[in-house]
Scaffold this motif. Structure first.
Motif, short mmCIF file in Angstrom:
data_model
loop_
_atom_site.label_atom_id
_atom_site.label_comp_id
_atom_site.label_asym_id
_atom_site.label_seq_id
_atom_site.Cartn_x
_atom_site.Cartn_y
_atom_site.Cartn_z
N ASP A 69 57.52 37.80 43.17
CA ASP A 69 57.35 37.08 41.91
C ASP A 69 56.59 35.77 42.08
OD1 ASP A 69 58.78 39.02 40.58
OD2 ASP A 69 60.70 37.99 40.83
N ASN A 70 56.20 35.44 43.29
CA ASN A 70 55.53 34.18 43.59
C ASN A 70 54.01 34.40 43.53
OD1 ASN A 70 54.54 31.82 44.66
ND2 ASN A 70 56.06 31.72 46.29
N PRO A 71 53.31 33.76 42.59
CA PRO A 71 51.87 33.99 42.44
C PRO A 71 51.07 33.57 43.68
CG PRO A 71 52.70 32.69 40.60
CD PRO A 71 53.82 32.88 41.55
N LEU A 82 48.14 37.84 49.58
CA LEU A 82 48.07 39.25 49.96
C LEU A 82 46.74 39.87 49.54
CD1 LEU A 82 51.61 40.62 49.09
CD2 LEU A 82 50.68 40.05 51.33
N ASN A 83 46.21 39.43 48.42
CA ASN A 83 44.95 39.97 47.93
C ASN A 83 43.75 39.44 48.68
OD1 ASN A 83 46.31 41.42 45.99
ND2 ASN A 83 46.12 39.82 44.45
N GLY A 84 43.96 38.43 49.51
CA GLY A 84 42.84 37.86 50.27
C GLY A 84 42.20 36.69 49.56
N ASP A 85 42.73 36.28 48.42
CA ASP A 85 42.13 35.17 47.68
C ASP A 85 42.23 33.86 48.45
OD1 ASP A 85 41.63 36.94 45.70
OD2 ASP A 85 43.33 36.35 44.44
#
Length: 138
Positions: A86-88, A94-97
């Motif tokens: 739930d933590n943005p 995780l997405n690599g951003d």
């Protein structure tokens, strides 16, 4: 075996009340100071008077809204734990951003290149020391 069950239940209640009293904030203790409640629980634990008194009268219990009844301390004022899913910020990582250099961070390939260059430099220095060569000026 069954004859030990009452003793184990009394012991479990005694331990639960003692730990609950120790972990309760001072603002939620009713009637007596916290130290007195601990002494009562320890002294009268074997006859269940101390632990039952603590559980019934010693601590403010939550009301219908889930918070403490009438106390200045509110559950919503505490820092809430946010699960990783739930933590943005965690999900972005995780997405690599977070790895693309926007936050001043280097990506994995650049870090690996830096480590390899440092390793090559250190190996070259060791070779020069072993052979007695003078370092090259860059």
């Amino acid at each position: 075996m069954l004859r030990y069950l009452p003793f184990l239940l009394v012991l479990a209640l005694w331990i639960y009340a003692f730990i609950d009293c120790l972990n309760t904030p001072e603002e939620q203790v009713r009637g007596l100071p916290k130290v007195v409640w601990v002494i009562i629980i320890l002294l009268f634990g074997e006859v269940l008077v101390g632990p039952v008194a603590w559980l019934v009268a010693g601590k403010q219990r939550g009301g219908a809204t889930g918070g403490p009844a009438g106390g200045p301390w509110q559950r919503d004022q505490r820092a809430r734990f946010v699960a990783p899913d739930d933590n943005p910020e965690f999900l972005k990582s995780l997405n690599g951003d977070a790895k693309d250099g926007k936050d001043g961070k280097k990506d994995d390939a650049a870090l690996l290149e830096d480590w390899e260059a440092d390793l090559r430099r250190r190996e070259e220095e060791l070779r020069r020391k072993e052979t007695g060569e003078e370092p090259k000026s860059d």
